[in-house]
Write a protein that holds these residues in place. Structure first.
Motif, PDB file in Angstrom:
ATOM      1  N   ALA A 171       0.827  -1.208   0.000  1.00 30.59           N
ATOM      2  CA  ALA A 171       0.000   0.000   0.000  1.00 30.59           C
ATOM      3  C   ALA A 171       0.860   1.256   0.000  1.00 30.59           C
ATOM      4  O   ALA A 171       0.526   2.254  -0.659  1.00 30.59           O
ATOM      5  N   GLN A 172       1.982   1.226   0.721  1.00 27.07           N
ATOM      6  CA  GLN A 172       2.891   2.379   0.720  1.00 27.07           C
ATOM      7  C   GLN A 172       3.446   2.631  -0.676  1.00 27.07           C
ATOM      8  O   GLN A 172       3.581   3.781  -1.101  1.00 27.07           O
ATOM      9  N   GLN A 173       3.765   1.562  -1.409  1.00 27.46           N
ATOM     10  CA  GLN A 173       4.308   1.729  -2.750  1.00 27.46           C
ATOM     11  C   GLN A 173       3.227   2.182  -3.733  1.00 27.46           C
ATOM     12  O   GLN A 173       3.477   3.059  -4.563  1.00 27.46           O
ATOM     13  N   ILE A 174       2.036   1.604  -3.634  1.00 31.93           N
ATOM     14  CA  ILE A 174       0.971   1.935  -4.577  1.00 31.93           C
ATOM     15  C   ILE A 174       0.520   3.380  -4.407  1.00 31.93           C
ATOM     16  O   ILE A 174       0.325   4.112  -5.386  1.00 31.93           O
ATOM     17  N   LEU A 175       0.347   3.813  -3.145  1.00 30.13           N
ATOM     18  CA  LEU A 175      -0.186   5.140  -2.860  1.00 30.13           C
ATOM     19  C   LEU A 175       0.898   6.176  -2.590  1.00 30.13           C
ATOM     20  O   LEU A 175       0.577   7.316  -2.240  1.00 30.13           O
ATOM     21  N   TYR A 176       2.167   5.798  -2.726  1.00 31.66           N
ATOM     22  CA  TYR A 176       3.291   6.707  -2.497  1.00 31.66           C
ATOM     23  C   TYR A 176       3.204   7.334  -1.095  1.00 31.66           C
ATOM     24  O   TYR A 176       3.192   8.556  -0.933  1.00 31.66           O
ATOM     25  N   LEU A 177       3.156   6.467  -0.091  1.00 24.01           N
ATOM     26  CA  LEU A 177       3.023   6.916   1.304  1.00 24.01           C
ATOM     27  C   LEU A 177       4.389   6.994   1.976  1.00 24.01           C
ATOM     28  O   LEU A 177       4.596   6.447   3.062  1.00 24.01           O
ATOM     29  N   GLN A 178       5.328   7.687   1.323  1.00 20.10           N
ATOM     30  CA  GLN A 178       6.648   7.787   1.923  1.00 20.10           C
ATOM     31  C   GLN A 178       6.642   8.635   3.193  1.00 20.10           C
ATOM     32  O   GLN A 178       7.500   8.479   4.064  1.00 20.10           O
ATOM     33  N   ARG A 179       5.676   9.556   3.305  1.00 17.49           N
ATOM     34  CA  ARG A 179       5.644  10.438   4.475  1.00 17.49           C
ATOM     35  C   ARG A 179       5.123   9.745   5.727  1.00 17.49           C
ATOM     36  O   ARG A 179       5.268  10.248   6.822  1.00 17.49           O
ATOM     37  N   TRP A 180       4.480   8.602   5.551  1.00 20.37           N
ATOM     38  CA  TRP A 180       3.894   7.914   6.715  1.00 20.37           C
ATOM     39  C   TRP A 180       4.911   6.945   7.295  1.00 20.37           C
ATOM     40  O   TRP A 180       5.604   6.229   6.565  1.00 20.37           O
ATOM     41  N   GLN A 181       4.998   6.915   8.631  1.00 21.74           N
ATOM     42  CA  GLN A 181       5.874   6.003   9.343  1.00 21.74           C
ATOM     43  C   GLN A 181       5.040   5.119  10.259  1.00 21.74           C
ATOM     44  O   GLN A 181       4.021   5.567  10.797  1.00 21.74           O
ATOM     45  N   PRO A 182       5.414   3.843  10.436  1.00 21.83           N
ATOM     46  CA  PRO A 182       4.665   2.962  11.341  1.00 21.83           C
ATOM     47  C   PRO A 182       4.556   3.579  12.734  1.00 21.83           C
ATOM     48  O   PRO A 182       5.525   4.085  13.284  1.00 21.83           O
ATOM     49  N   GLY A 183       3.351   3.538  13.256  1.00 19.26           N
ATOM     50  CA  GLY A 183       3.089   4.114  14.566  1.00 19.26           C
ATOM     51  C   GLY A 183       2.461   5.487  14.497  1.00 19.26           C
ATOM     52  O   GLY A 183       1.864   5.948  15.480  1.00 19.26           O
ATOM     53  N   GLN A 184       2.571   6.162  13.352  1.00 14.93           N
ATOM     54  CA  GLN A 184       1.938   7.461  13.199  1.00 14.93           C
ATOM     55  C   GLN A 184       0.440   7.301  12.980  1.00 14.93           C
ATOM     56  O   GLN A 184      -0.017   6.334  12.384  1.00 14.93           O
ATOM     57  N   VAL A 185      -0.336   8.264  13.457  1.00 17.21           N
ATOM     58  CA  VAL A 185      -1.780   8.312  13.225  1.00 17.21           C
ATOM     59  C   VAL A 185      -2.072   9.671  12.602  1.00 17.21           C
ATOM     60  O   VAL A 185      -2.039  10.703  13.274  1.00 17.21           O
ATOM     61  N   ARG A 186      -2.334   9.653  11.271  1.00 17.75           N
ATOM     62  CA  ARG A 186      -2.594  10.891  10.539  1.00 17.75           C
ATOM     63  C   ARG A 186      -3.798  10.695   9.640  1.00 17.75           C
ATOM     64  O   ARG A 186      -4.138   9.579   9.242  1.00 17.75           O
TER      65      ARG A 186
END
Length: 439
Positions: free
Chosen positions: A98-113
């Protein structure tokens, strides 16, 4: 004396009060002492069981944590993306895909955004809201245009065709599985280009072969000319196949430019197609049962719409038992019937009494060269069959593409009463004079 009597009375009162307090404390002590002893003994008896329960709860908590970690590890290595949001659409967790498909480079495990802060996709957000509101699984496919913080890398990012399957979870949470369908679409496009190039290359030699066969027809005497006639049928069939493929490719590439829209009266056009198929109709003793308004005008390409009904009616005739009827039902769906403010739509249902489609074939009947149940496959071409040219495995694919180019649609089903094939067509370009002429 008076003062002495006052102090004497005060001393006696204080002594009496002290005596009462001592007696009260002794009485309360006698009452509480057995209860405290009993409670202490009960506590001693219950303490081992309590500690045992606490240990069991801790063990279950550890087991649940291990299970959760195992599921997350499995999802991380899954070939599809997965993300999970809470009741406020905050991203709780997502896997590597999902990180690769949606380009979620800004999200880190443990974050809630908030998911919308990380992924600018209205379709995904609407899918999640719809799943939560309806409490039902949903499926949607759309083209995702990713955004990226680094402007230099924007040119390297291309849009993706995604398919999302969502499911409602407890406490308002929603889980979404993501599938990147772009590689499959790229393969299909490459395949179509290859077939189109091949069709272009085949058209010239096939035309040359046909000219040679025509020359042989005029020079050979019976019974040798019978073989030449069969050869001519097969060459015509190949030429029709190549031409159909080229037409389909052109309509997909430029759907609007391939149409010459005019006013078309549908009832008369269907009658004209039926007359063309008259030799097949008489052989099987079939009849056409039409129901609906007599004057139905649409804005469409007459030649293309004629091709649609020629193909569909030819198929119905091939698979209909002798002595039965083919039903054509036409009606106009007003905005009130469909529950929205869209313009009127003409719906036409073509129903036969044949064997129908198998459940496995229904999702694929409009695919190119699809061959499913043998009961619904085309028989070998016949000299007298109008559909001999049409039956090349591309007929229904062309029908669907023609209707899509007109902004319409087609759906294949099995009719519950006749058991035969049921084709439902919808045209959006209903002309206003159709209603006035009907009245």
């Amino acid at each position: 004396m008076l003062l002495l009597g006052f102090f004497l009375g005060l001393a006696v009162g204080i002594g009496f009060w002290v005596w009462q307090q001592v007696q009260l404390n002794r009485y309360l002590g006698r009452i509480v002492r057995p209860l405290t002893s009993h409670s202490y003994k009960m506590g001693l008896l219950l303490t081992p069981g309590l500690w045992q329960e606490i240990e069991m709860v801790k063990q279950k908590q550890q087991d649940l944590h291990q299970s959760l970690q195992s599921y997350q590890d499995l999802l991380n290595f899954a070939p599809v993306g997965y993300l999970q949001v809470d009741e406020e659409n905050q991203l709780l967790w997502c896997n590597q895909q999902a990180q690769q498909i949606l380009y979620l480079q800004r999200w880190q495990p443990g974050q809630v955004r908030l998911l919308m802060e990380l992924v600018r996709s209205y379709e995904l957000d609407h899918l999640i809201e719809q799943t939560r509101d309806w409490q039902k699984s949903q499926v949607r496919e759309w083209v995702f245009h990713p955004t990226y913080d680094n402007a230099e890398e924007i040119s390297t990012i291309k849009s993706l065709t995604l398919r999302a399957s969502s499911l409602p979870l407890p406490n308002g949470q929603v889980g979404v599985f993501l599938e990147n369908r772009q590689p499959l679409l790229d393969i299909n496009q490459a395949r179509d280009r290859s077939f189109s190039d091949l069709a272009h290359e085949l058209r010239t030699p096939l035309t040359s072969i046909r000219l040679v066969v025509e020359t042989l027809q005029n020079r050979l005497e019976p019974p040798l000319n019978r073989w030449v006639n069969r050869l001519m049928q097969e060459v015509d069939r190949l030429i029709s196949l190549v031409q159909s493929w080229l037409e389909l490719t052109q309509m997909e590439a430029n759907p609007s430019t391939q149409l010459q829209a005019k006013a078309v009266e549908v009832r008369s056009l269907i009658a004209s197609v039926w007359e063309t198929l008259e030799p097949l109709v008489q052989r099987q003793n079939l009849s056409l049962a039409y129901s609906g308004p007599e004057n139905l005008w649409i804005k469409a390409d007459p030649a293309r719409i004629y091709q649609v009904f020629l193909n569909l009616l030819d198929n119905s005739i091939k698979y209909s038992p002798s002595g039965t009827s083919i039903y054509v039902q036409a009606k106009i769906l007003s905005p009130n019937n469909r529950g929205n403010a869209a313009p009127e739509v003409l719906e036409i249902n073509l129903i036969d009494s044949g064997v129908g489609f198998s459940e496995a074939d229904l999702p694929h009947v409009f695919e190119r060269f699809y061959r499913g149940d043998k009961a619904r496959t085309h028989s070998p071409p016949d000299n007298n069959s109008i559909g001999a040219i049409v039956g090349n495995g591309l007929g229904l694919a062309i029908v669907q593409q023609i209707l899509l180019a007109h902004g319409g649609s087609i759906k294949a089903m099995n009719h519950p009463e006749t058991g035969g094939a049921w084709m439902q067509i919808q045209f959006p370009e209903v002309m206003a004079n159709s209603l006035s002429q009907d009245l």
